[in-house]
Scaffold this motif. Structure first.
Motif, PDB file in Angstrom:
ATOM      1  N   VAL A  55      18.368  18.855  16.187  1.00 39.02           N
ATOM      2  CA  VAL A  55      17.212  19.277  16.693  1.00 39.02           C
ATOM      3  C   VAL A  55      16.739  20.835  16.021  1.00 39.02           C
ATOM      4  CG1 VAL A  55      16.698  17.923  18.502  1.00 39.02           C
ATOM      5  CG2 VAL A  55      17.843  20.187  18.993  1.00 39.02           C
ATOM      6  N   SER A  56      17.730  21.491  15.788  1.00 44.40           N
ATOM      7  CA  SER A  56      17.667  22.818  15.165  1.00 44.40           C
ATOM      8  C   SER A  56      17.496  22.906  13.563  1.00 44.40           C
ATOM      9  CB  SER A  56      18.584  23.606  15.624  1.00 44.40           C
ATOM     10  OG  SER A  56      19.959  23.469  15.441  1.00 44.40           O
ATOM     11  N   ALA A  57      17.595  21.867  13.018  1.00 46.60           N
ATOM     12  CA  ALA A  57      17.698  21.842  11.582  1.00 46.60           C
ATOM     13  C   ALA A  57      16.489  22.086  10.876  1.00 46.60           C
ATOM     14  CB  ALA A  57      17.985  20.385  11.067  1.00 46.60           C
ATOM     15  N   ALA A  58      16.403  22.961   9.884  1.00 50.74           N
ATOM     16  CA  ALA A  58      15.082  23.256   8.995  1.00 50.74           C
ATOM     17  C   ALA A  58      15.273  22.838   7.421  1.00 50.74           C
ATOM     18  CB  ALA A  58      15.304  24.624   9.326  1.00 50.74           C
ATOM     19  N   PRO A  59      14.797  21.526   7.568  1.00 47.17           N
ATOM     20  CA  PRO A  59      14.801  20.844   6.047  1.00 47.17           C
ATOM     21  C   PRO A  59      14.052  21.527   5.125  1.00 47.17           C
ATOM     22  CG  PRO A  59      13.676  19.396   7.759  1.00 47.17           C
ATOM     23  CD  PRO A  59      14.122  20.418   8.393  1.00 47.17           C
ATOM     24  N   ARG A  60      14.508  21.947   4.074  1.00 46.09           N
ATOM     25  CA  ARG A  60      13.701  22.575   2.752  1.00 46.09           C
ATOM     26  C   ARG A  60      13.382  21.628   1.880  1.00 46.09           C
ATOM     27  NH1 ARG A  60      15.694  24.731  -1.997  1.00 46.09           N
ATOM     28  NH2 ARG A  60      17.746  23.760  -1.740  1.00 46.09           N
ATOM     29  N   PHE A  61      11.820  21.439   1.636  1.00 47.85           N
ATOM     30  CA  PHE A  61      11.264  20.652   0.959  1.00 47.85           C
ATOM     31  C   PHE A  61      11.923  20.832  -0.629  1.00 47.85           C
ATOM     32  CE2 PHE A  61       8.328  19.416  -2.432  1.00 47.85           C
ATOM     33  CZ  PHE A  61       8.015  18.095  -1.719  1.00 47.85           C
ATOM     34  N   LEU A  62      12.388  19.824  -1.578  1.00 51.97           N
ATOM     35  CA  LEU A  62      13.019  20.071  -2.714  1.00 51.97           C
ATOM     36  C   LEU A  62      11.863  19.476  -3.825  1.00 51.97           C
ATOM     37  CD1 LEU A  62      16.642  18.963  -2.242  1.00 51.97           C
ATOM     38  CD2 LEU A  62      15.627  21.252  -2.610  1.00 51.97           C
ATOM     39  N   PHE A  63      11.287  18.217  -3.361  1.00 53.73           N
ATOM     40  CA  PHE A  63      10.455  17.615  -4.481  1.00 53.73           C
ATOM     41  C   PHE A  63      10.166  16.189  -3.849  1.00 53.73           C
ATOM     42  CE2 PHE A  63      14.645  16.004  -5.692  1.00 53.73           C
ATOM     43  CZ  PHE A  63      14.585  14.679  -5.570  1.00 53.73           C
ATOM     44  N   LYS A  64       8.959  15.600  -4.669  1.00 54.56           N
ATOM     45  CA  LYS A  64       8.569  14.298  -3.988  1.00 54.56           C
ATOM     46  C   LYS A  64       8.236  13.413  -5.273  1.00 54.56           C
ATOM     47  CE  LYS A  64       3.504  15.143  -3.592  1.00 54.56           C
ATOM     48  NZ  LYS A  64       2.439  15.169  -2.714  1.00 54.56           N
ATOM     49  N   TYR A  65       8.103  12.301  -5.305  1.00 56.83           N
ATOM     50  CA  TYR A  65       7.903  11.341  -6.487  1.00 56.83           C
ATOM     51  C   TYR A  65       7.344   9.982  -5.770  1.00 56.83           C
ATOM     52  CZ  TYR A  65      12.452   9.019  -6.005  1.00 56.83           C
ATOM     53  OH  TYR A  65      13.248   8.109  -5.616  1.00 56.83           O
ATOM     54  N   TRP A 110       1.016  -1.261  -0.060  1.00 58.56           N
ATOM     55  CA  TRP A 110      -0.090   0.147  -0.097  1.00 58.56           C
ATOM     56  C   TRP A 110       0.948   1.316   0.240  1.00 58.56           C
ATOM     57  CZ3 TRP A 110      -3.332  -1.936   4.453  1.00 58.56           C
ATOM     58  CH2 TRP A 110      -4.269  -2.761   4.221  1.00 58.56           C
ATOM     59  N   LEU A 111       0.491   2.273  -0.677  1.00 57.94           N
ATOM     60  CA  LEU A 111       1.056   3.355  -0.667  1.00 57.94           C
ATOM     61  C   LEU A 111       1.230   4.009   0.402  1.00 57.94           C
ATOM     62  CD1 LEU A 111       0.167   4.908  -4.261  1.00 57.94           C
ATOM     63  CD2 LEU A 111       2.357   4.006  -3.555  1.00 57.94           C
ATOM     64  N   HIS A 112       2.234   4.721   1.201  1.00 54.30           N
ATOM     65  CA  HIS A 112       2.356   5.618   2.325  1.00 54.30           C
ATOM     66  C   HIS A 112       3.514   6.698   1.968  1.00 54.30           C
ATOM     67  CE1 HIS A 112       4.935   2.275   2.433  1.00 54.30           C
ATOM     68  NE2 HIS A 112       5.771   3.008   3.284  1.00 54.30           N
ATOM     69  N   ARG A 113       3.884   7.380   2.981  1.00 54.63           N
ATOM     70  CA  ARG A 113       4.589   8.535   2.781  1.00 54.63           C
ATOM     71  C   ARG A 113       5.983   8.428   3.608  1.00 54.63           C
ATOM     72  NH1 ARG A 113      -0.005  12.758   3.994  1.00 54.63           N
ATOM     73  NH2 ARG A 113      -0.870  12.888   1.687  1.00 54.63           N
ATOM     74  N   ILE A 114       7.048   8.683   2.854  1.00 52.88           N
ATOM     75  CA  ILE A 114       8.299   8.679   3.407  1.00 52.88           C
ATOM     76  C   ILE A 114       9.098  10.101   3.167  1.00 52.88           C
ATOM     77  CG2 ILE A 114      10.530   7.628   3.563  1.00 52.88           C
ATOM     78  CD1 ILE A 114       8.700   5.697   4.679  1.00 52.88           C
ATOM     79  N   ALA A 115       9.689  10.602   4.418  1.00 50.52           N
ATOM     80  CA  ALA A 115      10.134  11.954   4.157  1.00 50.52           C
ATOM     81  C   ALA A 115      11.657  11.636   4.527  1.00 50.52           C
ATOM     82  CB  ALA A 115       9.586  12.909   5.254  1.00 50.52           C
ATOM     83  N   THR A 116      12.478  12.459   3.448  1.00 53.23           N
ATOM     84  CA  THR A 116      14.164  11.894   3.772  1.00 53.23           C
ATOM     85  C   THR A 116      14.518  13.499   3.555  1.00 53.23           C
ATOM     86  OG1 THR A 116      14.307  11.848   1.206  1.00 53.23           O
ATOM     87  CG2 THR A 116      14.013   9.741   2.910  1.00 53.23           C
ATOM     88  N   GLY A 163      -1.025  13.100  10.363  1.00 51.60           N
ATOM     89  CA  GLY A 163      -1.226  14.230  10.644  1.00 51.60           C
ATOM     90  C   GLY A 163      -0.208  15.213  10.154  1.00 51.60           C
ATOM     91  N   GLU A 164       1.087  14.665   9.967  1.00 52.68           N
ATOM     92  CA  GLU A 164       2.274  15.454   9.772  1.00 52.68           C
ATOM     93  C   GLU A 164       2.431  15.776   8.298  1.00 52.68           C
ATOM     94  OE1 GLU A 164       6.282  14.363  12.442  1.00 52.68           O
ATOM     95  OE2 GLU A 164       5.683  12.732  10.883  1.00 52.68           O
ATOM     96  N   THR A 165       3.243  16.759   7.979  1.00 47.95           N
ATOM     97  CA  THR A 165       3.616  17.078   6.730  1.00 47.95           C
ATOM     98  C   THR A 165       4.922  16.388   6.437  1.00 47.95           C
ATOM     99  OG1 THR A 165       4.948  18.941   7.207  1.00 47.95           O
ATOM    100  CG2 THR A 165       2.578  19.421   6.850  1.00 47.95           C
ATOM    101  N   TYR A 166       5.540  16.567   5.090  1.00 46.30           N
ATOM    102  CA  TYR A 166       6.408  15.962   4.843  1.00 46.30           C
ATOM    103  C   TYR A 166       7.813  16.786   5.716  1.00 46.30           C
ATOM    104  CZ  TYR A 166       4.848  13.207   0.909  1.00 46.30           C
ATOM    105  OH  TYR A 166       4.189  12.053  -0.094  1.00 46.30           O
ATOM    106  N   GLU A 167       7.434  18.231   5.723  1.00 49.60           N
ATOM    107  CA  GLU A 167       8.647  18.816   6.207  1.00 49.60           C
ATOM    108  C   GLU A 167       8.737  18.344   7.573  1.00 49.60           C
ATOM    109  OE1 GLU A 167       6.074  19.740   4.176  1.00 49.60           O
ATOM    110  OE2 GLU A 167       7.268  20.887   2.478  1.00 49.60           O
ATOM    111  N   GLN A 168       7.634  18.267   8.370  1.00 42.76           N
ATOM    112  CA  GLN A 168       7.542  18.044   9.823  1.00 42.76           C
ATOM    113  C   GLN A 168       8.103  16.577  10.237  1.00 42.76           C
ATOM    114  OE1 GLN A 168       3.230  18.673  10.375  1.00 42.76           O
ATOM    115  NE2 GLN A 168       3.471  20.589  11.303  1.00 42.76           N
ATOM    116  N   ALA A 169       7.781  15.724   9.289  1.00 42.36           N
ATOM    117  CA  ALA A 169       8.394  14.364   9.573  1.00 42.36           C
ATOM    118  C   ALA A 169       9.894  14.205   9.202  1.00 42.36           C
ATOM    119  CB  ALA A 169       7.841  13.397   8.466  1.00 42.36           C
TER     120      ALA A 169
END
Length: 180
Positions: free
Chosen positions: A99-109, A38-44, A81-87
């Motif tokens: 803990v102070s890292a601020a990831p910036r969204f690039l793309f998803k596929y 089943w499709l789900h979400r992974i944030a990297t 309930g999380e966004t990709y960025e929060q995860a």
């Protein structure tokens, strides 16, 4: 003896099942999502240092997915309930102590994945402080240039899904553009 928080979470990890358009269709156990494909979400996150090098790590030998393999992305499942960025930010804290890292969204596929399909959100961050990898997740780490990383991917057992993500990452930005 009490179990560590992450170990308890992985005993029954509830996640959002999504469809081909990345819309939530229900809440399921991650192990079931994987076994049923089943499709789900992974944030990297691609972690870079101030010199532009990329953090590469070797997964611990006793993790449930891809034990002992190398990876250039840090991340995991997106919680309910999380966004990709929060995860992505949460995973950086859990796996690297960043803990102070601020990831910036690039793309998803839509990644067809070696063990299961999933939507892969790729982020990038610059880590200014030293990392403190969780030894339950990461057994080794080093900072590599893009060229060194590409050579390592050819020579070492890297997580297969990460190979395609690396190609997409390197192609998605204009040649020579600084990513800092």
């Amino acid at each position: 003896m009490a179990r560590p928080r992450r170990e308890l979470r992985e005993l029954r990890e509830l996640i959002e099942r999504v469809d081909e358009q990345d819309r939530v269709v229900g809440v399921v156990d991650r192990a079931e999502a994987i076994s049923r494909h089943w499709l789900h979400r992974i944030a990297t996150t691609v972690c870079r240092d101030l010199e532009g090098r990329i953090l590469v790590h070797r997964r611990a030998n006793d993790v449930s997915r891809f034990p002992g393999q190398y990876h250039w992305l840090t991340g995991g499942a997106v919680d309910i309930g999380e966004t990709y960025e929060q995860a992505a930010a949460r995973e950086l804290g859990e796996e690297l102590g960043a803990v102070s890292a601020a990831p910036r969204f690039l793309f998803k596929y839509l990644c067809r994945g070696e063990i299961s399909p999933y939507w892969l959100g790729v982020h990038e961050t610059v880590l200014k402080d030293p990392v403190t990898p969780d030894p339950a997740e990461i057994s080794w780490h080093a900072w590599l240039t893009e060229g060194e990383l590409q050579e390592a991917v050819r020579r070492r057992p890297f997580v297969s899904d990460g190979r395609d993500a690396l190609r997409r990452y390197l192609e998605q930005r204009p040649y020579g553009t600084s990513v800092r």
